[in-house]
Write a protein that holds these residues in place. Structure first.
Motif, PDB file in Angstrom:
ATOM      1  N   TYR A   1      31.563  37.556  50.878  1.00  0.00           N
ATOM      2  CA  TYR A   1      31.435  38.990  50.653  1.00  0.00           C
ATOM      3  C   TYR A   1      32.395  39.426  49.542  1.00  0.00           C
ATOM      4  N   PRO A   2      32.177  40.599  48.945  1.00  0.00           N
ATOM      5  CA  PRO A   2      33.040  41.028  47.832  1.00  0.00           C
ATOM      6  C   PRO A   2      34.529  41.044  48.172  1.00  0.00           C
ATOM      7  N   HIS A   3      34.876  41.337  49.412  1.00  0.00           N
ATOM      8  CA  HIS A   3      36.298  41.478  49.745  1.00  0.00           C
ATOM      9  C   HIS A   3      36.990  40.149  50.041  1.00  0.00           C
ATOM     10  N   ASN A   4      36.207  39.049  50.212  1.00  0.00           N
ATOM     11  CA  ASN A   4      36.872  37.799  50.593  1.00  0.00           C
ATOM     12  C   ASN A   4      36.354  36.554  49.880  1.00  0.00           C
ATOM     13  N   THR A   5      35.568  36.723  48.812  1.00  0.00           N
ATOM     14  CA  THR A   5      35.143  35.553  48.051  1.00  0.00           C
ATOM     15  C   THR A   5      36.348  34.922  47.363  1.00  0.00           C
ATOM     16  N   ARG A   6      36.497  33.618  47.530  1.00  0.00           N
ATOM     17  CA  ARG A   6      37.723  32.940  47.122  1.00  0.00           C
ATOM     18  C   ARG A   6      37.878  32.821  45.614  1.00  0.00           C
ATOM     19  N   TRP A   7      36.782  32.702  44.895  1.00  0.00           N
ATOM     20  CA  TRP A   7      36.881  32.359  43.479  1.00  0.00           C
ATOM     21  C   TRP A   7      36.691  33.543  42.523  1.00  0.00           C
ATOM     22  N   ILE A   8      36.945  34.786  43.010  1.00  0.00           N
ATOM     23  CA  ILE A   8      36.995  35.925  42.082  1.00  0.00           C
ATOM     24  C   ILE A   8      38.376  36.575  42.201  1.00  0.00           C
ATOM     25  N   SER A   9      38.760  37.281  41.146  1.00  0.00           N
ATOM     26  CA  SER A   9      40.100  37.870  41.081  1.00  0.00           C
ATOM     27  C   SER A   9      40.182  39.131  41.951  1.00  0.00           C
ATOM     28  N   PRO A  10      41.392  39.586  42.310  1.00  0.00           N
ATOM     29  CA  PRO A  10      41.545  40.837  43.071  1.00  0.00           C
ATOM     30  C   PRO A  10      40.897  42.029  42.374  1.00  0.00           C
ATOM     31  N   PHE A  11      40.992  42.083  41.043  1.00  0.00           N
ATOM     32  CA  PHE A  11      40.362  43.191  40.307  1.00  0.00           C
ATOM     33  C   PHE A  11      38.842  43.140  40.483  1.00  0.00           C
ATOM     34  N   GLU A  12      38.269  41.946  40.396  1.00  0.00           N
ATOM     35  CA  GLU A  12      36.820  41.805  40.546  1.00  0.00           C
ATOM     36  C   GLU A  12      36.378  42.157  41.966  1.00  0.00           C
ATOM     37  N   ARG A  13      37.203  41.828  42.957  1.00  0.00           N
ATOM     38  CA  ARG A  13      36.878  42.205  44.334  1.00  0.00           C
ATOM     39  C   ARG A  13      36.779  43.728  44.480  1.00  0.00           C
ATOM     40  N   GLN A  14      37.772  44.419  43.914  1.00  0.00           N
ATOM     41  CA  GLN A  14      37.773  45.883  44.021  1.00  0.00           C
ATOM     42  C   GLN A  14      36.604  46.481  43.251  1.00  0.00           C
ATOM     43  N   LEU A  15      36.327  45.927  42.082  1.00  0.00           N
ATOM     44  CA  LEU A  15      35.211  46.418  41.274  1.00  0.00           C
ATOM     45  C   LEU A  15      33.886  46.254  42.013  1.00  0.00           C
ATOM     46  N   ALA A  16      33.659  45.089  42.637  1.00  0.00           N
ATOM     47  CA  ALA A  16      32.414  44.830  43.366  1.00  0.00           C
ATOM     48  C   ALA A  16      32.234  45.823  44.517  1.00  0.00           C
ATOM     49  N   GLN A  17      33.327  46.114  45.216  1.00  0.00           N
ATOM     50  CA  GLN A  17      33.259  47.059  46.336  1.00  0.00           C
ATOM     51  C   GLN A  17      33.092  48.499  45.847  1.00  0.00           C
ATOM     52  N   ALA A  18      33.755  48.845  44.730  1.00  0.00           N
ATOM     53  CA  ALA A  18      33.664  50.205  44.191  1.00  0.00           C
ATOM     54  C   ALA A  18      32.250  50.507  43.693  1.00  0.00           C
ATOM     55  N   ARG A  19      31.588  49.518  43.122  1.00  0.00           N
ATOM     56  CA  ARG A  19      30.204  49.720  42.637  1.00  0.00           C
ATOM     57  C   ARG A  19      29.289  50.123  43.791  1.00  0.00           C
ATOM     58  N   LEU A  20      29.402  49.427  44.915  1.00  0.00           N
ATOM     59  CA  LEU A  20      28.547  49.734  46.058  1.00  0.00           C
ATOM     60  C   LEU A  20      28.918  51.071  46.700  1.00  0.00           C
TER      61      LEU A  20
END
Length: 452
Positions: A178-197
């Motif tokens: 899921y966007p909040h716990n995928t291991r191979w993306i950066s913290p910024f990318e995690r927040q961006l993925a969640q903010a888009r939704l």
């Protein structure tokens, strides 16, 4: 590979499966239908579980390995009971796949301009498997018949099952979670993925502490649109159940066609359907329209049935097979539409997707008995039943569309309705993710509308 493995028996039937295992027409129909006895009900708890666990990559990948192994073991069966057991068990791990992957995609892509196109790319795997699965089967059945003293249809299950297991092993580390716990993306990318939704629906895409899997299931069951979607999908899949008999239909084009020629002729309609599926979904994302991008393709299938009912001419029937195959361009959009109208909480969305696809596949179960060999080679009765089922699904889809229009009008005329429908905790999280105030997030929430 999911559909290639599931439909392996339909191609194996053309070269010795029935004779070697002592199957008659009724037993063959039972073998096709028994899969849905486990496949349909298992999808609901599977999707509820998928929403609850942290690592969907491991769960989905493990299920791929399990059904690949079961498919391979089909090749060692020697009687009706053996193949019946493998067909019944293969439905359990397969149940996790399609509704689960649509749910996983909905956790990454926005409903307005992304989800339909991405889902159609996923669904094109089903369509291309009907094309290239037949080509693969043609090569194996023809080239390996009797190799090492083993029938070609057994080689078909061994090879396809092995490929599936290899893919499953790799998907366990290639798939995201899921966007909040995928291991191979950066913290910024995690927040961006969640903010888009969060921006897409006006609320964060997360469950509250009170949103348990069981509560999500109850919310889905209480939603009349979800119930209508279940019946609509069952009717739709009954109308499109010819897919399990497509190689057999290709063989009826000309009694002089060999098994290899029949399998080769079954491929082009699905290649054409793949192109129409992706193009239709791309346009649906651009316009935000759903009903006509689904039902419009059913009407093309109806035209195909009418052509096939009116002639046994080879060219005319082959054209009708192209029109029939394009019906799956609409089918690809069904779960996308469900996801669009049940966006929050995720627990409800996951349960709704499992319900609609699980109950909907009862249509495939019924379809296993609609295309009877005794009705061939014309299959007029089968086509009439399928045509009526698509007419019913068209009416139900129209009712759903009108319900959504009614809900949107209520939101248009009463801003308080939009505010009351919001969940404060998810709106607060959306504000945090987007870096705006709670009041600004609530203003954005007013603009939320369902797609129809």
């Amino acid at each position: 590979m999911n559909y290639i493995d599931r439909n392996g028996v339909t191609t194996a039937r053309l070269q010795g499966l029935e004779e070697d295992l002592g199957l008659n027409d009724l037993r063959y129909e039972v073998i096709l239908s028994i899969l849905y006895v486990t496949y349909c009900p298992a999808q609901i708890p599977s999707n509820m579980f998928l929403n609850w666990i942290r690592r969907p990559s491991l769960y989905i990948g493990g299920c791929v390995i399990a059904w690949g192994l079961t498919s391979a073991l089909t090749g060692v069966t020697h009687n009706y009971g053996g193949i019946l057991a493998t067909r019944m068990f293969i439905g359990l791990p397969e149940a996790a796949f399609y509704p689960g992957t649509i749910y996983l995609l909905s956790r990454w892509y926005t409903k307005k301009v992304e989800l339909a196109f991405r889902s159609s790319i996923l669904y094109s795997g089903l369509l291309t498997s009907n094309a290239f699965g037949a080509l693969m089967a043609a090569g194996i059945l023809h080239g390996l018949e009797g190799a090492r003293g083993i029938r070609g249809w057994r080689w078909l299950f061994y090879i396809e099952g092995a490929i599936t297991m290899f893919i499953g092993l790799n998907s366990m580390w290639l798939l995201p979670d899921y966007p909040h716990n995928t291991r191979w993306i950066s913290p910024f990318e995690r927040q961006l993925a969640q903010a888009r939704l969060a921006e897409d629906a006006g609320e964060a895409d997360q469950d509250n502490d009170s949103d348990s899997p069981w509560k999500g299931l109850l919310m889905a069951l209480k939603d009349p649109k979800v119930v209508l979607f279940c019946v609509m999908n069952a009717s739709q899949l009954l109308g499109l159940s010819f897919v399990n008999f497509f190689p057999t239909l290709a063989a009826t084009l000309n009694p002089n066609f060999s098994t290899t020629i029949a399998l080769l002729l079954a491929a082009p309609p699905w290649i054409f359907a793949t192109v129409t599926c992706i193009a239709s979904a791309w346009h649906a994302d651009r316009t935000g329209e759903r009903y006509f991008h689904i039902a419009g393709w059913w009407w093309g299938v109806v035209v195909g049935f009418i052509i096939a009912l009116c002639t046994m001419n080879t060219a005319g029937r082959y054209v009708s097979m192209f029109l029939m195959a394009t019906g799956y361009s609409g089918c690809a959009m069904t779960l996308v539409w469900v996801s669009n109208v049940t966006p929050r909480p995720p627990a409800k969305r996951a349960a709704a997707l499992g319900l609609v696809n699980g109950i909907g596949n009862l249509g495939n179960l019924m379809g296993s008995y609609v295309w009877k060999a005794e009705w061939g080679p014309e299959y007029h009765q089968s086509m009439i039943v399928s045509l009526a089922a698509l007419a019913l699904s068209t009416v139900l889809a129209l009712v759903i569309r009108q319900l959504i229009i009614r809900d949107n009008k209520k939101l248009d005329t009463d801003e308080r309705a939009a505010m009351e429908g919001a969940d404060r905790t998810r709106v607060e999280e959306a504000a945090r993710l987007e870096g705006i105030t709670f009041e600004q997030a609530m203003e954005r929430r007013k603009g939320f509308r369902f797609l129809y």
